[in-house]
Scaffold this motif. Structure first.
Motif, PDB file in Angstrom:
ATOM      1  N   ASP A  34      -3.256  -3.053   3.993  1.00  0.00           N
ATOM      2  CA  ASP A  34      -4.172  -2.336   4.722  1.00  0.00           C
ATOM      3  C   ASP A  34      -5.760  -2.691   4.707  1.00  0.00           C
ATOM      4  N   PHE A  35      -6.328  -2.781   5.677  1.00  0.00           N
ATOM      5  CA  PHE A  35      -7.534  -3.101   5.969  1.00  0.00           C
ATOM      6  C   PHE A  35      -7.871  -4.783   5.857  1.00  0.00           C
ATOM      7  N   ASP A  48       0.783  -1.255  -0.090  1.00  0.00           N
ATOM      8  CA  ASP A  48       0.106   0.051   0.067  1.00  0.00           C
ATOM      9  C   ASP A  48       0.868   1.182  -0.085  1.00  0.00           C
ATOM     10  N   SER A  49       0.269   2.353  -0.399  1.00  0.00           N
ATOM     11  CA  SER A  49       0.984   3.809  -0.469  1.00  0.00           C
ATOM     12  C   SER A  49       1.092   4.124   0.859  1.00  0.00           C
ATOM     13  N   MET A  50       1.961   5.095   1.176  1.00  0.00           N
ATOM     14  CA  MET A  50       1.986   5.705   2.535  1.00  0.00           C
ATOM     15  C   MET A  50       0.414   6.345   2.847  1.00  0.00           C
ATOM     16  N   TYR A  51      -0.023   6.952   1.620  1.00  0.00           N
ATOM     17  CA  TYR A  51      -1.554   7.660   1.904  1.00  0.00           C
ATOM     18  C   TYR A  51      -2.369   6.815   2.250  1.00  0.00           C
ATOM     19  N   VAL A  52      -2.634   5.376   2.028  1.00  0.00           N
ATOM     20  CA  VAL A  52      -3.314   4.604   2.393  1.00  0.00           C
ATOM     21  C   VAL A  52      -2.989   4.269   3.803  1.00  0.00           C
ATOM     22  N   HIS A  53      -1.887   4.030   4.201  1.00  0.00           N
ATOM     23  CA  HIS A  53      -1.156   3.601   5.377  1.00  0.00           C
ATOM     24  C   HIS A  53      -1.907   4.862   6.525  1.00  0.00           C
ATOM     25  N   LYS A  54      -1.577   6.101   6.101  1.00  0.00           N
ATOM     26  CA  LYS A  54      -2.362   7.230   6.887  1.00  0.00           C
ATOM     27  C   LYS A  54      -3.828   7.043   7.143  1.00  0.00           C
ATOM     28  N   MET A  55      -4.534   6.571   6.065  1.00  0.00           N
ATOM     29  CA  MET A  55      -6.071   6.625   6.405  1.00  0.00           C
ATOM     30  C   MET A  55      -6.419   5.516   7.148  1.00  0.00           C
ATOM     31  N   TRP A  56      -5.584   4.178   6.757  1.00  0.00           N
ATOM     32  CA  TRP A  56      -5.973   3.194   7.769  1.00  0.00           C
ATOM     33  C   TRP A  56      -5.566   3.245   9.235  1.00  0.00           C
ATOM     34  N   ASN A  57      -4.435   4.008   9.414  1.00  0.00           N
ATOM     35  CA  ASN A  57      -3.889   4.302  10.901  1.00  0.00           C
ATOM     36  C   ASN A  57      -5.136   5.226  11.457  1.00  0.00           C
ATOM     37  N   ASP A  58      -5.493   6.467  10.639  1.00  0.00           N
ATOM     38  CA  ASP A  58      -6.185   7.443  11.164  1.00  0.00           C
ATOM     39  C   ASP A  58      -7.649   6.975  11.147  1.00  0.00           C
ATOM     40  N   TYR A  59      -8.164   6.135  10.260  1.00  0.00           N
ATOM     41  CA  TYR A  59      -9.695   5.842  10.357  1.00  0.00           C
ATOM     42  C   TYR A  59      -9.979   4.744  11.272  1.00  0.00           C
ATOM     43  N   GLU A  60      -9.025   3.667  11.148  1.00  0.00           N
ATOM     44  CA  GLU A  60      -9.421   2.333  11.851  1.00  0.00           C
ATOM     45  C   GLU A  60      -8.451   2.126  13.295  1.00  0.00           C
ATOM     46  N   TYR A  75       4.582   6.196   6.855  1.00  0.00           N
ATOM     47  CA  TYR A  75       3.889   7.080   7.560  1.00  0.00           C
ATOM     48  C   TYR A  75       4.225   6.883   9.238  1.00  0.00           C
ATOM     49  N   ARG A  77       3.971   9.046  -6.589  1.00  0.00           N
ATOM     50  CA  ARG A  77       3.908   8.039  -5.843  1.00  0.00           C
ATOM     51  C   ARG A  77       5.385   7.844  -5.107  1.00  0.00           C
ATOM     52  N   PHE A 121       4.920  11.961   7.018  1.00  0.00           N
ATOM     53  CA  PHE A 121       5.490  11.233   6.155  1.00  0.00           C
ATOM     54  C   PHE A 121       6.939  11.169   5.732  1.00  0.00           C
ATOM     55  N   MET A 171       4.770   3.044   9.466  1.00  0.00           N
ATOM     56  CA  MET A 171       4.206   1.921   8.536  1.00  0.00           C
ATOM     57  C   MET A 171       4.958   2.045   7.137  1.00  0.00           C
TER      58      MET A 171
END
Lengths: 132, 83
Positions: free
Chosen positions: B79-80, A4-16, B53, B11, B58, A29
């Motif tokens: 993730d997820f 996953d990109s670091m952007y998705v890592h941020k969303m997973w961490n922050d959201y869940e 992250y 990216r 970042f 991450m």
């Protein structure tokens, strides 16, 4: 580390994950898009395009002391990873003079391999100690 | 320690550092299949750099920054992914 990109890592961490761990994930991450690092570590699944559940214990000299790799549906046991780190730390502190037998955890008996122990482990260590 | 990354639309990627990955494809002994290089216990962990992250930022992380510490490196499918 995952693809996953670091952007998705941020969303997973922050959201869940921050709802499970107060303050969020305390360690970095990492992102391995393309799986280049995973390939070198032997955990990249080319067919699925993802990394399997690989876990590597690396000592202060940068040497891999242990690894475990699981297919995706089975989660790991963090307590076992910590137990192994404690065992490797004990061995390192003893400069290799001590070894941790099966079932060892902190406080339990360690063995001192040497000429006097050959053929005498049965006196020092019992099979019940593997799982007590 | 970790260098903070500027966020752009490209990216960011990382990868192994140090020794070259695959040796050049030269003729091989017949019957000798090329074996994918797999790490081994008791051998050095291959160094790498990777974006990530951490603590709301970042960052760019290099494994060798952790020399002197016990390090746990974990891979996972995504993730997820539930477990």
């Amino acid at each position: 580390m995952s693809i996953d990109s670091m952007y998705v890592h941020k969303m997973w961490n922050d959201y869940e994950l921050s709802k499970m761990v107060q303050g969020g994930i305390p360690f970095p991450m990492l992102s391995d898009t393309g799986g280049k690092v995973g390939k070198v570590y032997g955990v990249y699944d080319e067919d699925a395009g993802v990394e399997t559940r690989g876990r590597f214990i690396i000592d202060p000299d940068g040497v891999i002391q242990a690894f475990e790799v699981l297919t995706p549906p089975v989660g790991r046991n963090v307590a076992e990873a910590i137990r192994q780190i404690q065992a490797f730390q004990l061995v390192r502190e003893s400069k290799g003079t001590e070894a941790t037998p099966s079932g060892w955890k902190p406080g339990k008996k360690v063995l001192k391999p040497g000429v006097d122990l050959v053929g005498r482990v049965w006196e020092e260590w019992k099979t019940e100690m593997a799982s007590d | 320690m970790a260098e903070e990354l500027n966020v752009g639309c490209a990216r960011p990627t990382g990868g192994p550092v140090g020794e070259s990955e695959a040796p050049p494809a030269t003729e091989q002994e017949p019957g000798k299949k090329e074996v994918a290089s797999m790490v081994q216990v008791g051998k050095k962990a291959p160094d790498f750099v990777a974006p990530g992250y951490h603590n709301g930022k970042f960052v760019n992380i290099k494994l060798s920054e952790y020399l002197g510490k016990w390090t746990l490196l974990c891979f996972y499918p995504g993730d997820f992914t539930f477990v």
